[in-house]
Write a protein that holds these residues in place. Structure first.
Motif, PDB file in Angstrom:
ATOM      1  N   ALA A  29      40.233  38.366  35.812  1.00 20.86           N
ATOM      2  CA  ALA A  29      39.807  37.070  36.355  1.00 20.86           C
ATOM      3  C   ALA A  29      39.745  37.123  37.883  1.00 20.86           C
ATOM      4  O   ALA A  29      38.791  36.629  38.491  1.00 20.86           O
ATOM      5  CB  ALA A  29      40.753  35.966  35.892  1.00 20.86           C
ATOM      6  N   LEU A  30      40.742  37.719  38.492  1.00 22.96           N
ATOM      7  CA  LEU A  30      40.781  37.813  39.952  1.00 22.96           C
ATOM      8  C   LEU A  30      39.619  38.658  40.481  1.00 22.96           C
ATOM      9  O   LEU A  30      38.960  38.281  41.449  1.00 22.96           O
ATOM     10  CB  LEU A  30      42.120  38.385  40.410  1.00 22.96           C
ATOM     11  N   ARG A  31      39.343  39.785  39.822  1.00 20.07           N
ATOM     12  CA  ARG A  31      38.210  40.634  40.225  1.00 20.07           C
ATOM     13  C   ARG A  31      36.883  39.882  40.083  1.00 20.07           C
ATOM     14  O   ARG A  31      36.009  39.971  40.944  1.00 20.07           O
ATOM     15  CB  ARG A  31      38.166  41.913  39.384  1.00 20.07           C
ATOM     16  N   THR A  32      36.730  39.151  38.990  1.00 23.57           N
ATOM     17  CA  THR A  32      35.499  38.392  38.753  1.00 23.57           C
ATOM     18  C   THR A  32      35.286  37.364  39.852  1.00 23.57           C
ATOM     19  O   THR A  32      34.189  37.244  40.402  1.00 23.57           O
ATOM     20  CB  THR A  32      35.554  37.693  37.382  1.00 23.57           C
ATOM     21  N   ILE A  33      36.336  36.631  40.185  1.00 20.32           N
ATOM     22  CA  ILE A  33      36.224  35.593  41.215  1.00 20.32           C
ATOM     23  C   ILE A  33      35.963  36.219  42.583  1.00 20.32           C
ATOM     24  O   ILE A  33      35.122  35.733  43.344  1.00 20.32           O
ATOM     25  CB  ILE A  33      37.478  34.701  41.219  1.00 20.32           C
ATOM     26  N   GLU A  34      36.640  37.313  42.896  1.00 23.83           N
ATOM     27  CA  GLU A  34      36.400  38.009  44.168  1.00 23.83           C
ATOM     28  C   GLU A  34      34.944  38.451  44.279  1.00 23.83           C
ATOM     29  O   GLU A  34      34.294  38.252  45.303  1.00 23.83           O
ATOM     30  CB  GLU A  34      37.300  39.238  44.298  1.00 23.83           C
ATOM     31  N   GLY A  35      34.440  39.048  43.223  1.00 26.48           N
ATOM     32  CA  GLY A  35      33.056  39.511  43.222  1.00 26.48           C
ATOM     33  C   GLY A  35      32.079  38.360  43.335  1.00 26.48           C
ATOM     34  O   GLY A  35      31.088  38.442  44.066  1.00 26.48           O
ATOM     35  N   TYR A  36      32.360  37.288  42.648  1.00 26.62           N
ATOM     36  CA  TYR A  36      31.481  36.121  42.685  1.00 26.62           C
ATOM     37  C   TYR A  36      31.470  35.512  44.079  1.00 26.62           C
ATOM     38  O   TYR A  36      30.415  35.173  44.609  1.00 26.62           O
ATOM     39  CB  TYR A  36      31.949  35.105  41.643  1.00 26.62           C
ATOM     40  N   LYS A  37      32.642  35.417  44.693  1.00 28.01           N
ATOM     41  CA  LYS A  37      32.717  34.868  46.055  1.00 28.01           C
ATOM     42  C   LYS A  37      31.937  35.746  47.026  1.00 28.01           C
ATOM     43  O   LYS A  37      31.199  35.254  47.868  1.00 28.01           O
ATOM     44  CB  LYS A  37      34.179  34.774  46.522  1.00 28.01           C
ATOM     45  N   ARG A  38      32.064  37.061  46.877  1.00 28.79           N
ATOM     46  CA  ARG A  38      31.429  37.996  47.797  1.00 28.79           C
ATOM     47  C   ARG A  38      29.904  37.994  47.632  1.00 28.79           C
ATOM     48  O   ARG A  38      29.177  37.911  48.604  1.00 28.79           O
ATOM     49  CB  ARG A  38      31.987  39.392  47.561  1.00 28.79           C
ATOM     50  N   ARG A 121      31.539  27.703  43.393  1.00 31.60           N
ATOM     51  CA  ARG A 121      32.313  28.936  43.306  1.00 31.60           C
ATOM     52  C   ARG A 121      33.769  28.652  42.970  1.00 31.60           C
ATOM     53  O   ARG A 121      34.398  29.403  42.249  1.00 31.60           O
ATOM     54  CB  ARG A 121      32.190  29.728  44.602  1.00 31.60           C
ATOM     55  N   LYS A 122      34.298  27.546  43.476  1.00 27.11           N
ATOM     56  CA  LYS A 122      35.684  27.203  43.168  1.00 27.11           C
ATOM     57  C   LYS A 122      35.833  26.799  41.705  1.00 27.11           C
ATOM     58  O   LYS A 122      36.892  26.996  41.107  1.00 27.11           O
ATOM     59  CB  LYS A 122      36.177  26.077  44.072  1.00 27.11           C
ATOM     60  N   ARG A 123      34.780  26.252  41.122  1.00 27.00           N
ATOM     61  CA  ARG A 123      34.840  25.869  39.704  1.00 27.00           C
ATOM     62  C   ARG A 123      35.085  27.076  38.808  1.00 27.00           C
ATOM     63  O   ARG A 123      35.696  26.956  37.757  1.00 27.00           O
ATOM     64  CB  ARG A 123      33.560  25.142  39.302  1.00 27.00           C
ATOM     65  N   LEU A 124      34.600  28.236  39.233  1.00 26.54           N
ATOM     66  CA  LEU A 124      34.858  29.453  38.470  1.00 26.54           C
ATOM     67  C   LEU A 124      36.351  29.747  38.431  1.00 26.54           C
ATOM     68  O   LEU A 124      36.892  30.136  37.390  1.00 26.54           O
ATOM     69  CB  LEU A 124      34.099  30.634  39.074  1.00 26.54           C
ATOM     70  N   ALA A 125      37.038  29.547  39.543  1.00 30.63           N
ATOM     71  CA  ALA A 125      38.486  29.767  39.590  1.00 30.63           C
ATOM     72  C   ALA A 125      39.198  28.766  38.683  1.00 30.63           C
ATOM     73  O   ALA A 125      40.160  29.118  37.987  1.00 30.63           O
ATOM     74  CB  ALA A 125      39.003  29.642  41.025  1.00 30.63           C
ATOM     75  N   LEU A 155      44.070  32.227  42.063  1.00 33.12           N
ATOM     76  CA  LEU A 155      42.917  33.032  41.676  1.00 33.12           C
ATOM     77  C   LEU A 155      41.818  32.968  42.739  1.00 33.12           C
ATOM     78  O   LEU A 155      41.076  33.931  42.932  1.00 33.12           O
ATOM     79  CB  LEU A 155      42.361  32.567  40.328  1.00 33.12           C
ATOM     80  N   TRP A 156      41.718  31.848  43.430  1.00 30.34           N
ATOM     81  CA  TRP A 156      40.747  31.702  44.511  1.00 30.34           C
ATOM     82  C   TRP A 156      41.115  32.590  45.697  1.00 30.34           C
ATOM     83  O   TRP A 156      40.283  33.003  46.467  1.00 30.34           O
ATOM     84  CB  TRP A 156      40.655  30.235  44.927  1.00 30.34           C
ATOM     85  N   GLY A 157      42.413  32.898  45.822  1.00 24.62           N
ATOM     86  CA  GLY A 157      42.870  33.760  46.903  1.00 24.62           C
ATOM     87  C   GLY A 157      43.480  33.010  48.066  1.00 24.62           C
ATOM     88  O   GLY A 157      43.785  33.588  49.097  1.00 24.62           O
ATOM     89  N   ASP A 158      43.673  31.697  47.910  1.00 26.43           N
ATOM     90  CA  ASP A 158      44.254  30.870  48.965  1.00 26.43           C
ATOM     91  C   ASP A 158      45.244  29.923  48.300  1.00 26.43           C
ATOM     92  O   ASP A 158      44.865  28.876  47.786  1.00 26.43           O
ATOM     93  CB  ASP A 158      43.162  30.088  49.689  1.00 26.43           C
TER      94      ASP A 158
END
Length: 184
Positions: A29-38, A121-125, A155-158
């Motif tokens: 989940a964390l990798r998916t969100i990181e990739g999506y944000k990037r 993008r936050k909705r994904l988290a 999961l968002w990283g913040d």
């Protein structure tokens, strides 16, 4: 994101979820969100060909540029073939200026996009947090500072991010669609 930061976020998520959580799913989940944000940050600019909206600043700039370009085209058209006005030995490209004018006119007529690009993008988290909580046997709740909001932020990283409204919106939408009942 640095590996140490990622490991810390995974550890925080595991603490929120408890011992029944699957670490591999949290990492995924964390990798998916990181990739999506990037990837989505760079590709957020919409395509005007499909009628997407633009920002107010983009539209205002186009409104100022179109009349100026029209004046330039009117002034250059009679002398476009004059070698003394060529740039670096090349003819003035009036076709490029006309296509630029058309593009700017399209922007000028476009709808203004609301400024909520991060929410998508936050909705994904939020969705990933809800899925992880359900998999760990916990119900997502709207409690401020509760597991659902904290896990979404992690999961968002913040971890200091405020996800309260998005968490409430998610639970409201899922209850309307027959998902888990909304809880407080």
């Amino acid at each position: 994101m640095v590996d140490e930061e990622r490991a810390e976020l995974i550890q925080q998520a595991m603490e929120i979820l408890g011992p029944s959580a699957d670490r591999a799913e949290v990492e995924k989940a964390l990798r998916t969100i990181e990739g999506y944000k990037r990837t989505k940050k760079e590709s957020w600019t919409p395509s005007l060909r499909y009628g997407h909206a633009v920002t107010k600043d983009q539209r205002d700039a186009a409104k100022m540029a179109v009349p100026a370009l029209k004046r330039v085209l009117i002034a250059l058209t009679p002398v476009a073939n004059d070698p003394q006005l060529w740039i670096d030995g090349k003819e003035i490209d009036l076709e490029f200026l006309r296509s630029l004018q058309e593009h700017l006119e399209t922007i000028e007529r476009a709808k203004i996009r609301p400024g909520t690009s991060f929410d998508a993008r936050k909705r994904l988290a939020v969705q990933a947090a809800a899925d992880l909580l359900k998999a760990a046997g916990k119900l997502p709740t709207t409690t401020r500072g509760g597991d659902f909001e904290r896990l979404s932020a992690t999961l968002w990283g913040d971890t200091d991010a405020d996800f309260q409204e998005l968490v409430q919106e998610y639970l409201h939408q899922t209850s309307k669609l027959g998902g888990q009942p909304e809880t407080n």
